[in-house]
Write a protein that holds these residues in place. Structure first.
Motif, PDB file in Angstrom:
ATOM      1  N   ALA A  21      -8.415  -2.600  -0.720  1.00 46.51           N
ATOM      2  CA  ALA A  21      -9.256  -2.100   0.360  1.00 46.51           C
ATOM      3  C   ALA A  21      -8.425  -1.188   1.260  1.00 46.51           C
ATOM      4  N   ASP A  22      -8.997  -0.088   1.645  1.00 44.27           N
ATOM      5  CA  ASP A  22      -8.375   0.832   2.588  1.00 44.27           C
ATOM      6  C   ASP A  22      -7.114   1.515   2.025  1.00 44.27           C
ATOM      7  N   GLU A  23      -6.911   1.446   0.709  1.00 42.95           N
ATOM      8  CA  GLU A  23      -5.755   2.155   0.154  1.00 42.95           C
ATOM      9  C   GLU A  23      -6.129   3.596  -0.168  1.00 42.95           C
ATOM     10  N   ALA A  24      -5.101   4.435  -0.291  1.00 40.19           N
ATOM     11  CA  ALA A  24      -5.331   5.851  -0.595  1.00 40.19           C
ATOM     12  C   ALA A  24      -6.069   5.982  -1.927  1.00 40.19           C
ATOM     13  N   MET A  25      -6.876   7.022  -2.034  1.00 36.15           N
ATOM     14  CA  MET A  25      -7.662   7.190  -3.257  1.00 36.15           C
ATOM     15  C   MET A  25      -6.749   7.384  -4.470  1.00 36.15           C
ATOM     16  N   LEU A  26      -5.763   8.256  -4.348  1.00 39.97           N
ATOM     17  CA  LEU A  26      -4.731   8.468  -5.369  1.00 39.97           C
ATOM     18  C   LEU A  26      -5.281   8.491  -6.804  1.00 39.97           C
ATOM     19  N   PRO A  27      -6.213   9.398  -7.084  1.00 32.83           N
ATOM     20  CA  PRO A  27      -6.742   9.439  -8.451  1.00 32.83           C
ATOM     21  C   PRO A  27      -5.629   9.708  -9.461  1.00 32.83           C
ATOM     22  N   GLY A  28      -5.720   9.061 -10.603  1.00 31.43           N
ATOM     23  CA  GLY A  28      -4.713   9.234 -11.639  1.00 31.43           C
ATOM     24  C   GLY A  28      -5.327   9.857 -12.886  1.00 31.43           C
ATOM     25  N   ILE A  29      -4.588  10.739 -13.508  1.00 30.20           N
ATOM     26  CA  ILE A  29      -5.063  11.385 -14.730  1.00 30.20           C
ATOM     27  C   ILE A  29      -3.959  11.245 -15.765  1.00 30.20           C
ATOM     28  N   THR A  30      -4.337  10.932 -17.002  1.00 26.03           N
ATOM     29  CA  THR A  30      -3.335  10.741 -18.052  1.00 26.03           C
ATOM     30  C   THR A  30      -3.135  12.030 -18.830  1.00 26.03           C
ATOM     31  N   SER A  31      -1.897  12.456 -18.954  1.00 29.09           N
ATOM     32  CA  SER A  31      -1.611  13.660 -19.736  1.00 29.09           C
ATOM     33  C   SER A  31      -1.653  13.306 -21.224  1.00 29.09           C
ATOM     34  N   PRO A  32      -1.773  14.301 -22.093  1.00 28.34           N
ATOM     35  CA  PRO A  32      -1.826  14.008 -23.536  1.00 28.34           C
ATOM     36  C   PRO A  32      -0.624  13.204 -24.026  1.00 28.34           C
ATOM     37  N   SER A  33       0.553  13.404 -23.408  1.00 22.52           N
ATOM     38  CA  SER A  33       1.729  12.660 -23.882  1.00 22.52           C
ATOM     39  C   SER A  33       1.803  11.274 -23.250  1.00 22.52           C
ATOM     40  N   GLU A  55       4.052  -0.778   3.139  1.00 22.77           N
ATOM     41  CA  GLU A  55       4.492  -1.362   4.409  1.00 22.77           C
ATOM     42  C   GLU A  55       5.920  -0.864   4.628  1.00 22.77           C
ATOM     43  N   PRO A  56       6.141  -0.040   5.650  1.00 21.59           N
ATOM     44  CA  PRO A  56       7.480   0.556   5.794  1.00 21.59           C
ATOM     45  C   PRO A  56       8.549  -0.494   6.075  1.00 21.59           C
ATOM     46  N   VAL A  57       9.756  -0.192   5.634  1.00 24.50           N
ATOM     47  CA  VAL A  57      10.903  -1.073   5.859  1.00 24.50           C
ATOM     48  C   VAL A  57      11.819  -0.360   6.846  1.00 24.50           C
ATOM     49  N   HIS A 109      -2.664  12.240   6.226  1.00 23.67           N
ATOM     50  CA  HIS A 109      -4.051  12.096   5.791  1.00 23.67           C
ATOM     51  C   HIS A 109      -4.275  10.728   5.143  1.00 23.67           C
ATOM     52  N   ASP A 110      -5.542  10.291   5.152  1.00 21.16           N
ATOM     53  CA  ASP A 110      -5.873   8.961   4.636  1.00 21.16           C
ATOM     54  C   ASP A 110      -5.439   8.776   3.186  1.00 21.16           C
ATOM     55  N   ASP A 111      -5.500   9.847   2.412  1.00 19.26           N
ATOM     56  CA  ASP A 111      -5.178   9.709   0.992  1.00 19.26           C
ATOM     57  C   ASP A 111      -3.743  10.107   0.668  1.00 19.26           C
ATOM     58  N   HIS A 112      -2.859   9.952   1.655  1.00 16.03           N
ATOM     59  CA  HIS A 112      -1.436  10.180   1.387  1.00 16.03           C
ATOM     60  C   HIS A 112      -0.835   8.895   0.809  1.00 16.03           C
ATOM     61  N   TRP A 113      -0.075   9.028  -0.250  1.00 18.42           N
ATOM     62  CA  TRP A 113       0.402   7.853  -0.998  1.00 18.42           C
ATOM     63  C   TRP A 113       1.236   6.898  -0.148  1.00 18.42           C
ATOM     64  N   GLN A 114       1.984   7.410   0.824  1.00 24.22           N
ATOM     65  CA  GLN A 114       2.878   6.508   1.587  1.00 24.22           C
ATOM     66  C   GLN A 114       2.107   5.527   2.470  1.00 24.22           C
ATOM     67  N   ARG A 115       0.840   5.803   2.705  1.00 23.48           N
ATOM     68  CA  ARG A 115       0.035   4.899   3.532  1.00 23.48           C
ATOM     69  C   ARG A 115      -0.116   3.521   2.879  1.00 23.48           C
ATOM     70  N   ASP A 116       0.039   3.482   1.561  1.00 22.46           N
ATOM     71  CA  ASP A 116      -0.159   2.210   0.860  1.00 22.46           C
ATOM     72  C   ASP A 116       1.064   1.300   0.928  1.00 22.46           C
ATOM     73  N   HIS A 119       4.753  -1.884  -1.436  1.00 26.10           N
ATOM     74  CA  HIS A 119       3.322  -1.645  -1.612  1.00 26.10           C
ATOM     75  C   HIS A 119       2.531  -2.841  -1.089  1.00 26.10           C
ATOM     76  N   ARG A 120       1.390  -2.530  -0.486  1.00 24.93           N
ATOM     77  CA  ARG A 120       0.626  -3.608   0.155  1.00 24.93           C
ATOM     78  C   ARG A 120      -0.015  -4.561  -0.847  1.00 24.93           C
ATOM     79  N   SER A 121      -0.315  -4.056  -2.073  1.00 29.76           N
ATOM     80  CA  SER A 121      -1.036  -4.941  -2.994  1.00 29.76           C
ATOM     81  C   SER A 121      -0.432  -5.015  -4.395  1.00 29.76           C
ATOM     82  N   LYS A 122       0.649  -4.246  -4.644  1.00 28.13           N
ATOM     83  CA  LYS A 122       1.195  -4.215  -6.011  1.00 28.13           C
ATOM     84  C   LYS A 122       2.696  -4.468  -6.006  1.00 28.13           C
ATOM     85  N   PRO A 123       3.239  -4.885  -7.159  1.00 31.41           N
ATOM     86  CA  PRO A 123       4.687  -5.129  -7.223  1.00 31.41           C
ATOM     87  C   PRO A 123       5.457  -3.808  -7.326  1.00 31.41           C
ATOM     88  N   VAL A 124       5.321  -2.991  -6.304  1.00 25.16           N
ATOM     89  CA  VAL A 124       5.880  -1.638  -6.329  1.00 25.16           C
ATOM     90  C   VAL A 124       6.639  -1.404  -5.029  1.00 25.16           C
TER      91      VAL A 124
END
Ligand code: MG
Length: 609
Positions: free
Chosen positions: A381-393, A414-416, A405-412, A321-326
């Motif tokens: 900046a320039d990362e996918a929108m990737l809105p998150g919603i929390t389920s009741p559990s 850096e490929p290896v 598309h710009d909001d595809h998760w893999q865009r965020d 991930h470009r900005s997170k420990p992911v």
């Protein structure tokens, strides 16, 4: 239209219920007589409290069995009625619900019923009160809405109207067409409840298993649409009795109830467009299709079990991930992301689900309109929108666009660079374990937000209890979610306990993984003897299944071959499956075998040991 809820649908005492209902945005209540009787508040106090909270007392239900009464006892009914009408005067309530007689001594005589309802109407009318007559599904002689309507017609009094209760109508196998010919101004009240489809005693079903629209499987929308199409414009009021609402915090229930009304309005927008505007805010439509995209797994520092497991399963690092420990890992079209940030407590690793459901802004707007809470995340900046919603559990669901598309998760990420990407076909389904009181709400989350349809509830024997299960899937798209309620242990882990990946040639895959040290559940020999009894399989096919320790199921449409890894200490495990032909199920016939094998095998196996 006014949005109402019955006080019986909430836990607590009357004052708390009123506060919760008002805070959730309702503007009407049905007052349950026992709530009033057990309250230190006088009827006038209740009226003024409701006025302060902006709540109309739209219905009062103080008397049972007031028609079909043996004539010599009818004066007693009128005495009770007059007393309660006095209470209604203090409450400022003008609609009284009268249920059909369920008593063993109820008289089977429609003329008597009509005559007594007429008399009740005369007395109520003198007090400015309208009676709404409801056919209880377990009424002794009047138990279908058509019979109640006939009684109302014959009673022939302006103060006697018909009550529509979606549960009672649908529980008897009727639907909205049963209201054909009933004019809207003769419908005095509309009560709304859903329920899971259960084959059981109607009274028990109603008292313990009703739920809010969107949480069950009845065609509530059809009955409400028919009522509105008839011209009814009175309150739309939720009347849910259940063990769940008795045990849940009143405000949590009130909010779930409001969500269910918003969802109902959303459904009605298609059926009765003219009503949409005054019933609800207009939620944008659900995505046309919803597919599983990735599973996010908490991998806090020091927890090497997860990395070991997915590494041994053939997942290779695909990106950082470009900005997170992911990190992003893949095996063919099966994707997981490992989050090295701190994991949540008491959760089996998997913390988030990524789904592909474009357009993502529309899904985010729908979630907001239906009051599902947003996940607060930081976005580079320039990362996918990737809105998150929390389920009741507590599961986070992130919504991605499709590849390219710009909001595809893999865009965020850096490929290896790597040599191979594996051959698996993708996430087949995931199983989420939820506490018993959250099953309805979790069902509503996937149903209302993503338009997933629930299948029939299933129940399985566990070695130390029982497992209830509900599978959901969209009309279009490959996302499959199985919600599980385990009643085996209070310590049962909640969250995503299982992810199933689909592959070709599962026997070969399992063999190869075993040789790499991935421990799989051991299946008893007795299982294979039973397979021979259940299916006309060739001896060598059964021997092959036994050799590979695979479970097997077959339907008229195809076959399923599957295997499970031993669970990690958190209970989390991986299923590998091969669907042949158009097999569409989950191998439910084998669930008890898996549960027994998991109870026999020690949990917490370390991969590679
Ligand atoms: Mg009712």
């Amino acid at each position: 239209m006014r949005k109402g809820i019955a006080t019986v649908s909430l836990s607590g005492v009357l004052g708390d219920k009123l506060d919760a209902v008002a805070r959730a945005g309702f503007d009407a209540i049905e007052l349950f007589d026992n709530d009033l009787i057990g309250s230190p508040l006088s009827p006038r106090d209740v009226a003024s409290r409701c006025a302060d909270l902006g709540l109309e007392i739209a219905l009062f239900q103080p008397i049972r069995d007031l028609e079909g009464v043996p004539p010599e006892r009818f004066e007693g009914v009128l005495h009770r009625l007059r007393t309660k009408l006095g209470v209604m005067g203090d409450l400022g309530a003008t609609t009284l619900l009268a249920c059909s007689n369920a008593g063993a001594d109820a008289v089977d005589d429609v003329d008597l019923t009509a005559e007594q309802l007429h008399r009740v109407g005369e007395v109520a009318g003198e007090h400015g009160v309208t009676v709404a007559f409801e056919a209880l599904a377990w009424g002794r002689h009047v138990n279908r809405v058509g019979q109640a309507w006939e009684a109302v017609t014959r009673a022939d009094h302006p103060a006697v109207t018909l009550a529509v209760d979606t549960f009672h109508i649908l529980a008897r196998g009727d639907d909205g067409t049963a209201l054909a010919g009933v004019p809207g101004d003769r419908i005095g009240f509309l009560q709304v409840a859903d329920a899971p489809l259960l084959d059981m005693n109607l009274l028990e079903w109603s008292r313990h298993f009703r739920c809010f629209p969107g949480q069950g499987t009845l065609d509530v929308t059809g009955v409400v649409a028919a009522t509105l199409a008839a011209g009814y414009r009175g309150p739309l009021s939720l009347e849910v009795f259940s063990d769940v609402v008795r045990e849940t915090d009143a405000l949590v229930t009130a909010r779930a109830a409001m969500r269910s009304l918003l969802f109902l309005g959303d459904q009605l927008a298609h059926a009765v467009p003219a009503v949409e505007r005054d019933l609800v805010s207009a939620a944008p439509p659900p995505a046309a299709r919803t597919d599983a995209a990735f599973l996010e797994i908490a991998n806090p520092a020091g927890d090497s079990d997860v990395e070991k497991l997915f590494g041994a399963l053939g997942f290779v690092l695909a990106g950082r991930h470009r900005s997170k420990p992911v990190t992003w890992w893949r095996n063919g079209d099966a994707h997981v992301v490992l989050n090295d940030g701190p994991g949540p407590p008491r959760s089996p690793h998997a913390t988030a689900l990524g789904v592909s459901a474009p357009p993502v802004e529309t899904v985010a707007a729908r979630a907001a309109a239906l009051l599902w809470p947003e996940v607060s995340t930081t976005r580079g900046a320039d990362e996918a929108m990737l809105p998150g919603i929390t389920s009741p559990s507590g599961l986070h669901v992130f919504v991605s666009d499709t590849p390219g598309h710009d909001d595809h998760w893999q865009r965020d990420f850096e490929p290896v660079e790597h040599a191979g990407v594996g051959t698996w076909l993708g996430i087949d389904h995931l199983a989420i374990s939820v506490p018993p009181h959250q099953l309805n709400e979790e069902t509503a989350f996937f149903r209302t937000l993503f338009d997933l349809a629930p299948g029939a509830p299933e129940e399985f024997m566990e070695p130390h209890g029982r497992l209830r299960s509900l599978a959901l899937r969209p009309a279009d798209g490959d996302l499959r979610v199985v919600l599980n309620v385990s009643e085996a242990s209070a310590e049962a882990p909640y969250g995503v306990t299982q992810v199933a990946f689909r592959c070709d040639h599962v026997a070969r895959v399992v063999d190869e993984l075993r040789s790499r040290g991935v421990p799989f559940l051991r299946i008893p020999d007795n299982y294979y003897v039973d397979l021979v009894a259940r299916f006309d399989l060739a001896a060598e096919d059964v021997a092959r299944l036994r050799h590979h320790q695979l479970l097997y199921d077959r339907s008229p449409r195809g076959e399923l071959l599957h295997a499970y890894t031993d669970p990690l200490a958190t209970g989390f495990h991986v299923e590998l499956l091969e669907r042949r032909g158009d097999y569409d199920g989950y191998g439910s016939a084998n669930t008890f075998v898996r549960l027994a094998a998991q109870a026999s095998d020690p949990a917490g196996v370390v991969v590679g040991s």
